[in-house]
Structures are given as structure tokens and as C-alpha cells.
Design a protein around this motif. Structure first.
Motif, short mmCIF file in Angstrom:
data_model
loop_
_atom_site.label_atom_id
_atom_site.label_comp_id
_atom_site.label_asym_id
_atom_site.label_seq_id
_atom_site.Cartn_x
_atom_site.Cartn_y
_atom_site.Cartn_z
N ARG A 108 37.68 40.43 44.34
CA ARG A 108 37.87 41.25 43.12
C ARG A 108 37.58 42.64 43.36
O ARG A 108 37.99 43.71 43.14
CB ARG A 108 37.08 40.44 41.86
N PHE A 109 36.30 42.71 44.13
CA PHE A 109 35.63 44.09 44.27
C PHE A 109 36.47 44.83 45.20
O PHE A 109 36.90 45.82 45.29
CB PHE A 109 34.22 43.91 45.12
N ASN A 110 37.36 44.15 46.42
CA ASN A 110 38.25 44.71 47.19
C ASN A 110 39.29 45.13 46.59
O ASN A 110 39.79 46.11 46.65
CB ASN A 110 38.63 43.69 48.33
N GLN A 111 39.90 44.20 45.52
CA GLN A 111 40.99 44.59 45.01
C GLN A 111 40.83 45.78 44.32
O GLN A 111 41.70 46.89 44.21
CB GLN A 111 41.35 43.43 43.83
N ALA A 112 39.52 46.02 43.44
CA ALA A 112 39.35 47.22 42.49
C ALA A 112 39.24 48.37 43.35
O ALA A 112 39.91 49.59 43.25
CB ALA A 112 38.27 46.89 41.85
#
Length: 223
Positions: free
Chosen positions: A171-175
Motif C-alpha cells: 500500500r505504501f508503494n502504491q501511494a
């Protein structure tokens, strides 16, 4: 009970079937005794049709797009890893672009599926202890080819030490990828963006992306 709500089918006066949201509320008199019911029926037929179309679309995305896309990614990844000196620079560039496009499409598909999971309250976070400095460095490096097509280079300002944090890596990568992508896309001639990791005094960590474009118009920002 004081209130009651249920979705049910109703026969419209024209003979057709509609879906209605029936809301009932109990009204009491001055002494607190039940006096009468307030009834309201909201036509939700169109909303149910939209929900059905959305569910069918999500199912199509999940089964008809993600499965072949996974196979395409795997094949391109194997080809990319097995390129040898006999391949020309043009061939390597084309294969790299194809692989990156497949990755972007996979992220888009996942974003669509995530929207549905969020709407249903089924989004699951996988929190794990991770070195945020190494993670941000890895993400920034992976975005170099994407930002270069906008004529923008990525610079990083990262601590020399490790900083372990609890984070959902995917999720962090996505954001962060979305923020970096937007920064590069709207730089409008600016040559760089800076990705920073800062350790704050209260043991929190700040991750920021600075860009040097025109900024948000004042008329839009006020909204």
C-alpha cells in the motif's frame, strides 16, 4: 424498536417491479406511548442496477484481465532477464518499455479492485516492520524510467541510518508511486523532484515529495 429499515421489492402502480428502501420510525405521544409510524419508501432501483453493473465490471477485471496480465508480466520478465549481448539496444529498450507498461497496467487493475474492496470494507492491510529508508530508496529508483519520459529526474535526501517502521509495503508503494508520478507529470518544465525521508523529534517519520512546478492555482486551491 424505534426504527426499522429494509430493502424490498414493491409492485409499482404501472405493474412493474421496483426496489425500495423502506424506512419506518416510531413516533410517541407526550407520555411516551407509541402513537404512530412514520413510513418512507425511497426508490433504489437505479442504484441496485448500478451496483450490479459495477460488480460485473469488477468480476470481469478480476478474471478476464488480471489472469492474462499476470502471464504477460511473467513472460516479459523472463525475456528481460535472459537478454544477452546479442540483443540490440533498440530491442532491449522496446522490451523494457513493454515490461514497464505491463506493470503500470497491473497497478491500474489493482487500483480498481482496491476501490471495490474499500467500498465493501474488505481492504486488508498487511503491516510489517520495514526499513522505510531502504523502501523509499527502492521505490524512487524504480520510478526513474517513468519520470525520465517527462524530462524529470528524481533526487533523494535520505538518512544514512535505517529507520524501522510498521507499514504495509504494497500500500505504501502504491501511494508513493502515485505521488511521484503526479509530481513528474505536472512539473511543466521543472527538471527535478526530491523524495525525502525525515526523522521527526517525536519519533515519527515524514516522507515527502517536493516538486518545482507551477503549483495548484489559487482559484482551485480555495475550493
Amino acid at each position: 424498536i424505534e426504527t426499522y429499515q429494509v430493502e424490498k421489492r414493491f409492485i409499482h402502480r404501472n405493474g412493474g417491479i421496483i426496489w425500495g428502501m423502506l424506512n419506518l420510525s416510531l413516533a410517541r405521544d407526550e407520555s411516551g406511548k407509541p402513537s404512530y409510524l412514520i413510513s418512507q419508501i425511497l426508490d433504489v432501483t437505479h442504484r441496485r442496477e448500478v451496483d450490479k453493473l459495477q460488480a460485473e465490471f469488477i468480476s470481469t477485471v478480476n478474471h478476464e484481465l488480471r489472469t492474462p496480465l499476470t502471464a504477460i508480466q511473467g513472460a516479459l520478465g523472463l525475456l528481460k532477464a535472459s537478454l544477452d549481448a546479442r540483443a540490440s539496444d533498440k530491442e532491449k529498450t522496446l522490451l523494457t518499455h513493454a515490461y514497464e507498461s505491463a506493470q503500470r497496467l497491473a497497478r491500474l487493475v489493482n487500483d480498481i479492485l482496491d476501490v471495490e474492496r474499500i467500498a465493501q470494507g474488505k481492504l486488508v492491510y498487511r503491516i510489517e516492520k520495514t526499513d522505510i529508508v531502504a523502501l523509499v530508496r527502492q521505490i524512487a529508483e524504480s520510478q526513474v524510467p517513468s519520470t525520465e519520459k517527462w524530462g524529470v529526474r528524481i533526487e533523494t535526501e535520505l538518512p544514512s541510518t535505517t529507520i524501522p517502521v510498521d507499514v504495509d509495503v504494497d500500500r505504501f508503494n502504491q501511494a508513493l508511486v502515485n505521488i511521484i508520478s503526479n509530481a513528474a507529470k505536472f512539473s511543466n518544465g521543472a527538471e527535478r523532484i526530491i523524495v525525502r525521508v525525515s526523522q521527526l523529534a517525536d519519533e515519527r517519520v515524514r516522507i515527502s515529495v517536493q516538486y518545482f512546478g507551477p503549483g495548484i492555482p489559487a482559484s482551485f486551491a480555495s475550493q
